[in-house]
Design a protein around this motif. Structure first.
Motif, short mmCIF file in Angstrom:
data_model
loop_
_atom_site.label_atom_id
_atom_site.label_comp_id
_atom_site.label_asym_id
_atom_site.label_seq_id
_atom_site.Cartn_x
_atom_site.Cartn_y
_atom_site.Cartn_z
N LYS A 85 -3.87 -4.41 -28.07
CA LYS A 85 -4.31 -5.67 -28.58
C LYS A 85 -4.01 -7.00 -28.12
N GLU A 86 -2.61 -6.97 -27.64
CA GLU A 86 -2.11 -8.07 -27.14
C GLU A 86 -1.28 -7.72 -25.77
N PRO A 87 -1.90 -7.28 -24.77
CA PRO A 87 -1.28 -6.94 -23.57
C PRO A 87 -0.73 -7.98 -22.79
N TYR A 88 0.44 -7.66 -21.83
CA TYR A 88 0.88 -8.54 -20.96
C TYR A 88 0.04 -8.80 -19.71
N VAL A 89 -0.32 -10.12 -19.31
CA VAL A 89 -1.18 -10.31 -18.20
C VAL A 89 -0.28 -10.67 -16.97
N GLY A 90 -0.23 -9.83 -16.06
CA GLY A 90 0.59 -10.05 -15.16
C GLY A 90 -0.38 -10.18 -13.71
N ARG A 91 0.06 -10.44 -12.58
CA ARG A 91 -0.65 -10.54 -11.29
C ARG A 91 -0.28 -9.70 -10.43
N CYS A 92 -1.22 -9.15 -9.68
CA CYS A 92 -1.15 -8.49 -8.39
C CYS A 92 -0.33 -9.25 -7.31
N LEU A 93 0.77 -8.58 -6.99
CA LEU A 93 1.37 -9.55 -5.97
C LEU A 93 1.13 -8.95 -4.42
N LEU A 94 0.93 -7.50 -4.65
CA LEU A 94 0.88 -6.83 -3.29
C LEU A 94 0.42 -5.35 -3.57
N ASN A 95 -0.54 -5.17 -2.81
CA ASN A 95 -1.25 -3.77 -2.84
C ASN A 95 -1.50 -3.16 -1.58
N THR A 96 -0.80 -2.03 -1.63
CA THR A 96 -0.90 -1.42 -0.04
C THR A 96 -1.27 0.04 0.02
N ARG A 97 -2.09 0.47 0.81
CA ARG A 97 -2.23 1.80 0.89
C ARG A 97 -1.09 2.49 1.64
N ILE A 98 -0.62 3.61 0.87
CA ILE A 98 0.65 4.05 1.50
C ILE A 98 0.24 5.63 1.88
N THR A 99 -1.25 6.24 2.01
CA THR A 99 -1.41 7.28 2.63
C THR A 99 -2.25 6.94 3.94
N GLY A 100 -2.19 8.01 4.94
CA GLY A 100 -2.82 7.75 6.13
C GLY A 100 -4.33 7.99 6.03
N ASP A 101 -5.24 7.73 7.29
CA ASP A 101 -6.55 7.73 7.12
C ASP A 101 -7.08 9.32 6.97
N ASN A 102 -6.18 10.26 7.37
CA ASN A 102 -6.80 11.73 7.57
C ASN A 102 -5.95 12.18 6.28
N GLU A 106 -6.22 9.08 -1.45
CA GLU A 106 -5.73 7.91 -1.14
C GLU A 106 -5.00 7.72 -2.24
N THR A 107 -3.73 7.07 -1.87
CA THR A 107 -2.49 6.68 -2.81
C THR A 107 -2.10 5.22 -2.34
N TRP A 108 -1.74 4.40 -3.47
CA TRP A 108 -1.65 2.90 -3.18
C TRP A 108 -0.27 2.62 -3.75
N CYS A 164 2.86 3.57 -8.22
CA CYS A 164 2.06 4.45 -7.09
C CYS A 164 0.84 5.13 -7.73
N VAL A 165 -0.06 4.66 -7.10
CA VAL A 165 -1.58 5.23 -7.84
C VAL A 165 -2.46 5.90 -7.05
N ASN A 184 -9.16 3.49 -9.79
CA ASN A 184 -10.01 2.72 -8.89
C ASN A 184 -9.88 1.02 -9.08
N PHE A 185 -9.76 0.94 -10.45
CA PHE A 185 -9.58 -0.59 -10.72
C PHE A 185 -8.35 -1.06 -9.95
N LEU A 186 -7.14 -0.15 -10.18
CA LEU A 186 -5.90 -0.36 -9.59
C LEU A 186 -5.92 -0.41 -8.12
N CYS A 187 -6.44 0.60 -7.51
CA CYS A 187 -6.46 0.81 -6.29
C CYS A 187 -7.27 -0.60 -5.41
N ASP A 188 -8.10 -1.06 -6.07
CA ASP A 188 -9.10 -1.92 -5.43
C ASP A 188 -8.64 -3.50 -5.71
N LEU A 189 -7.51 -3.53 -6.74
CA LEU A 189 -6.87 -4.84 -6.99
C LEU A 189 -6.41 -5.55 -5.66
#
Ligand SMILES: Cc1cc2nc3c(=O)[nH]c(=O)nc-3n(C[C@H](O)[C@H](O)[C@H](O)COP(=O)(O)OP(=O)(O)OC[C@H]3O[C@@H](n4cnc5c(N)ncnc54)[C@H](O)[C@@H]3O)c2cc1C
Length: 250
Positions: A85-102, A106-108, A164-165, A184-189
């Motif tokens: 009901k009263e979550p902490y609202v933080g900000r995304c500072l960095l979001n990087t894909r850590i798995t390769g194209d092949n 997908e993990t971020w 790590c999502v 998907n919400f998180l990986c697209d942030l």
């Protein structure tokens, strides 16, 4: 996905307490070299319980009692400071894909600002509430994610928390591609975006207090997330109470 951490006691005195395990969603198996000593430690534990048994025959027939984990380990650990009901609202500072194209899937790796307001320990999780509404027009329910940073955070200032999502995408029985809401919400942030955080939660997978404890880490997939926080604290940061002996590095 599943993660399991076991802290084996280093001495008979601690043999009664130190087994901590938890199951969390995550395919990766980490065998730190400490594991080589595991069978020795396990034997020692067995000897302790035998020595403490006055009637060996009766003990063999008796049901195995579950050993209690010392609550002292939990001292000062904060849980549920922020609720849905009263979550902490933080900000995304960095979001990087850590798995390769092949890679299959997908993990971020992502870092959120907390300004120190979420006082977590290694081994805890946070909840995330994705933006938007569910099919009933209600806010999405929170999803839990294991914290992947040490308590100091990836920037070392105790003002961030990292995850790590894995992006959940599957095809349902009707042949439709379905995207998981929160992953998907998180990986697209994008950096700068707000994120609603609850918690921290969980006391089951905290690092052992015993400085000589042997830690066995088993995790699959993003189940390695909490172990990143352990390894970061043990190997990267310099803590008086978490030193690694050189035989562990062989
Ligand atoms: C303690 C804990 C820690 C966790 N830590 C992490 C972590 O560190 N990293 C991480 O990525 N996740 C973690 N998870 C999992 C995370 O909480 C979410 O469950 C995950 O991200 C999926 O959420 P979502 O909102 O994207 O999917 P949702 O929209 O909730 O969809 C999930 C649902 O989709 C359905 N589904 C999924 N796959 C299929 C399939 N193949 N076929 C048919 N139906 C399917 C199932 O009904 C499932 O319940 C953790 C969970 C727990 C409980």
């Amino acid at each position: 996905m599943a993660a399991l951490a076991a802290a084996l006691p280093s001495s008979p005195a601690t043999a009664k307490a130190a087994v901590s395990s938890s199951v969390a969603p995550p395919c990766f198996l980490a065998y730190p070299s400490r594991l080589r000593n595991a069978s020795r430690v396990a034997v020692r534990t067995a000897q302790v319980s035998t020595a403490e048994t006055a009637e060996p025959a009766a003990a063999a027939a008796a049901p195995v009692k579950e050993k209690k984990i010392s609550k002292k380990q939990d001292e000062g650990v904060v849980t549920n400071k922020y609720r849905p009901k009263e979550p902490y609202v933080g900000r995304c500072l960095l979001n990087t894909r850590i798995t390769g194209d092949n890679a299959p899937g997908e993990t971020w790796h992502m870092v959120f600002s907390t300004e120190g307001e979420i006082p977590y320990r290694e081994g805890q999780s946070i909840g995330v509430i994705a933006d938007g509404e569910d099919k009933n027009g209600k806010p999405h329910k929170l999803r839990l994610y294991s914290i992947a940073s040490s308590a100091l955070g990836d920037f070392g200032d105790s003002k961030t928390v990292s995850l790590c999502v894995k992006r959940l995408v599957y095809t349902n029985d009707a042949g439709e591609v379905v995207k998981g809401v929160c992953s998907n919400f998180l990986c697209d942030l994008k950096p700068g975006a707000e994120v609603k955080i609850t918690g921290p939660v969980g006391k089951e997978m905290l690092m052992p207090k015993d400085p000589n404890a042997t830690i066995i880490m088993l995790g699959t997939g993003t189940g390695i997330a909490p172990f990143r926080s352990f390894l970061w604290k043990i190997f990267f940061e310099e803590h008086e109470d978490y030193k690694v002996s050189t035989n562990c590095l062989n």
